[in-house]
Motif scaffolding. Sequence first.
Motif, PDB file in Angstrom:
ATOM      1  N   UNK A  82       6.014  -7.676  -3.085  1.00 51.91           N
ATOM      2  CA  UNK A  82       4.987  -6.666  -2.738  1.00 51.91           C
ATOM      3  C   UNK A  82       5.410  -5.297  -3.269  1.00 51.91           C
ATOM      4  N   UNK A  83       6.691  -4.953  -3.108  1.00 52.58           N
ATOM      5  CA  UNK A  83       7.184  -3.661  -3.593  1.00 52.58           C
ATOM      6  C   UNK A  83       7.190  -3.588  -5.113  1.00 52.58           C
ATOM      7  N   UNK A  95       0.807  -1.223   0.000  1.00 56.02           N
ATOM      8  CA  UNK A  95       0.000   0.000   0.000  1.00 56.02           C
ATOM      9  C   UNK A  95       0.837   1.268   0.000  1.00 56.02           C
ATOM     10  N   UNK A  96       1.843   1.330   0.886  1.00 45.72           N
ATOM     11  CA  UNK A  96       2.626   2.579   0.968  1.00 45.72           C
ATOM     12  C   UNK A  96       3.467   2.774  -0.296  1.00 45.72           C
ATOM     13  N   UNK A  97       4.028   1.657  -0.805  1.00 48.57           N
ATOM     14  CA  UNK A  97       4.853   1.793  -2.020  1.00 48.57           C
ATOM     15  C   UNK A  97       4.002   2.242  -3.203  1.00 48.57           C
ATOM     16  N   UNK A  98       2.747   1.775  -3.264  1.00 45.74           N
ATOM     17  CA  UNK A  98       1.870   2.216  -4.357  1.00 45.74           C
ATOM     18  C   UNK A  98       1.631   3.718  -4.252  1.00 45.74           C
ATOM     19  N   UNK A  99       1.325   4.169  -3.032  1.00 45.41           N
ATOM     20  CA  UNK A  99       1.013   5.593  -2.841  1.00 45.41           C
ATOM     21  C   UNK A  99       2.202   6.465  -3.244  1.00 45.41           C
ATOM     22  N   UNK A 143       2.726   2.295 -12.129  1.00 51.76           N
ATOM     23  CA  UNK A 143       3.037   2.636 -13.528  1.00 51.76           C
ATOM     24  C   UNK A 143       1.788   2.447 -14.387  1.00 51.76           C
ATOM     25  N   UNK A 144       1.166   1.288 -14.260  1.00 48.92           N
ATOM     26  CA  UNK A 144      -0.013   0.989 -15.088  1.00 48.92           C
ATOM     27  C   UNK A 144      -1.128   1.997 -14.804  1.00 48.92           C
ATOM     28  N   UNK A 145      -1.315   2.321 -13.525  1.00 44.65           N
ATOM     29  CA  UNK A 145      -2.411   3.225 -13.140  1.00 44.65           C
ATOM     30  C   UNK A 145      -2.177   4.663 -13.599  1.00 44.65           C
ATOM     31  N   UNK A 146      -0.925   4.990 -13.910  1.00 49.09           N
ATOM     32  CA  UNK A 146      -0.654   6.343 -14.410  1.00 49.09           C
ATOM     33  C   UNK A 146      -0.357   6.311 -15.914  1.00 49.09           C
ATOM     34  N   UNK A 147      -0.668   5.175 -16.543  1.00 47.23           N
ATOM     35  CA  UNK A 147      -0.544   5.090 -18.003  1.00 47.23           C
ATOM     36  C   UNK A 147       0.881   4.930 -18.490  1.00 47.23           C
ATOM     37  N   UNK A 148       1.790   4.513 -17.597  1.00 48.11           N
ATOM     38  CA  UNK A 148       3.194   4.348 -18.007  1.00 48.11           C
ATOM     39  C   UNK A 148       3.501   2.860 -18.213  1.00 48.11           C
ATOM     40  N   UNK A 202      -9.864   1.992  -6.365  1.00 44.40           N
ATOM     41  CA  UNK A 202      -9.592   1.352  -5.071  1.00 44.40           C
ATOM     42  C   UNK A 202      -8.432   0.371  -5.227  1.00 44.40           C
ATOM     43  N   UNK A 203      -7.431   0.480  -4.346  1.00 50.74           N
ATOM     44  CA  UNK A 203      -6.327  -0.485  -4.334  1.00 50.74           C
ATOM     45  C   UNK A 203      -6.450  -1.307  -3.052  1.00 50.74           C
ATOM     46  N   UNK A 204      -6.612  -2.612  -3.219  1.00 56.02           N
ATOM     47  CA  UNK A 204      -6.738  -3.504  -2.058  1.00 56.02           C
ATOM     48  C   UNK A 204      -5.353  -4.063  -1.748  1.00 56.02           C
TER      49      UNK A 204
END
Length: 398
Positions: A295-296, A12-16, A304-309, A102-104
């Motif tokens: 996880x990281x 979670x934190x690494x995604x944020x 990357x995927x969520x920001x289109x990269x 939502x990111x689970x």
Amino acid sequence: MSFLIVGASVAGTRTAIALRQRGFAGRIVLLESEEHWPYDKPPLSKDLLAEGDVPDVPRLLTPELAAEFDLDVRLGVHATTLDPERQVVVTHTGEEITYERLVIATGARARTLPVPSGLAGVHTLRTLDDATALREGLAGRPRVAVVGAGFIGAEFASAARRRGLDVTVIETLAVPMSQILGEEVGREVSSIHALHGTELVTGARVERFLGSKQVEGVALADGREVPADLVVVGVGAEPNTQWLEGSGLPIDGGVPCNDRFEVEGFPSIFAIGDLALRRHPLLDVTARIEHWTSAGEQADAAAAILTGAEPPAPQLPYVWSDQYGSRIQIVGRPSLGDLAHREGSMSEGRFRAVYTDADNTPIAQVSVNDARVVAAFRKNHRRGGSLEDLVGESTPAR
Ligand SMILES: Cc1cc2nc3c(=O)[nH]c(=O)nc-3n(C[C@H](O)[C@H](O)[C@H](O)COP(=O)(O)OP(=O)(O)OC[C@H]3O[C@@H](n4cnc5c(N)ncnc54)[C@H](O)[C@@H]3O)c2cc1C
């Protein structure tokens, strides 16, 4: 656009943070059940259990970092329900939090044994509070029993032995870790317990815990009794999917998601980390990979995927474990190959086993106290090298 991330550990934190580093400027809210600022788990079964001053546990996020990355971190907030139609997560206080994405990332919890407990002195080890309680327990110089000879159990046994305590490890399998490493390598690697004076009881099933208020021992199904004042149950982890029951999300021993981390049928919901059930891009197996590095890496790829990269190139699974002063490192999935080469031994303090696929190409490696062979394995795997390229003229296992 805004993100709600549930679970603020590695994934979670690494995604944020990765979303911010990739330029995402919208709102990011993180919900975390624990009251502690997010911390790293690997030291909990290692440095944190050692004698001496209490070491600082590395933090994944601090108030300063949260401010720097403009993250709305809500600690002590447990998500209890998900309503994907309304795009709402409900918390333990009844608050409804809406999301666009939502990111689970709610990870896993320690599995318990199907025997009644409730006795003082019987522990699991997953959280900082668990580790702190165990550290205090060890200071009383108890007789220790560890149920489960996987990594967490072995690391705890090692920490207790290093304090000079009597330790017995109880394992159901005839050969510890044989389901991961195969019998031959499992036997070799687990010989580390005997080398350091820990008693290893294999092929044993726990029938019940002895004692009325405080644990006094462990009764095995074959009638044997292992005396103990402190018991650690290290029998794996269960994904934290309870809060998703009734949401309509698929749950199948984890949360199934596709290559883009999207939960099947729910394009605005993503699953990452220990609870994500996903096809590994390099191994062609669908599994939950419960490793810190994974996880990281999943978080970085998802951001990357969520920001289109373009996501970073996928890596083979990698896990390490520190036991009795030795570092065991596994790259790839040994259970997907055949043991093709071994050298050294635990008693020599250096060991290596290489596993190959049907074409005799190395696909996994277990090594002990040798970081160079880990780097060599990765390099060889990247260029599709042969076993001979990797190990030269060393003695083959077969
Ligand atoms: C003691 C220990 C030692 C380890 N050592 C190693 C090691 O040496 N090497 C290695 O590769 N891996 C190791 N691991 C595994 C590694 O730590 C995990 O793979 C990693 O923590 C997974 O991260 P995650 O974010 O997916 O899940 P988790 O770390 O499980 O985090 C999930 C988070 O979600 C929160 N949460 C759960 N449910 C809710 C909810 N409903 N609402 C809000 N929040 C919720 C939890 O409180 C938790 O903080 C170790 C694990 C443990 C426990």
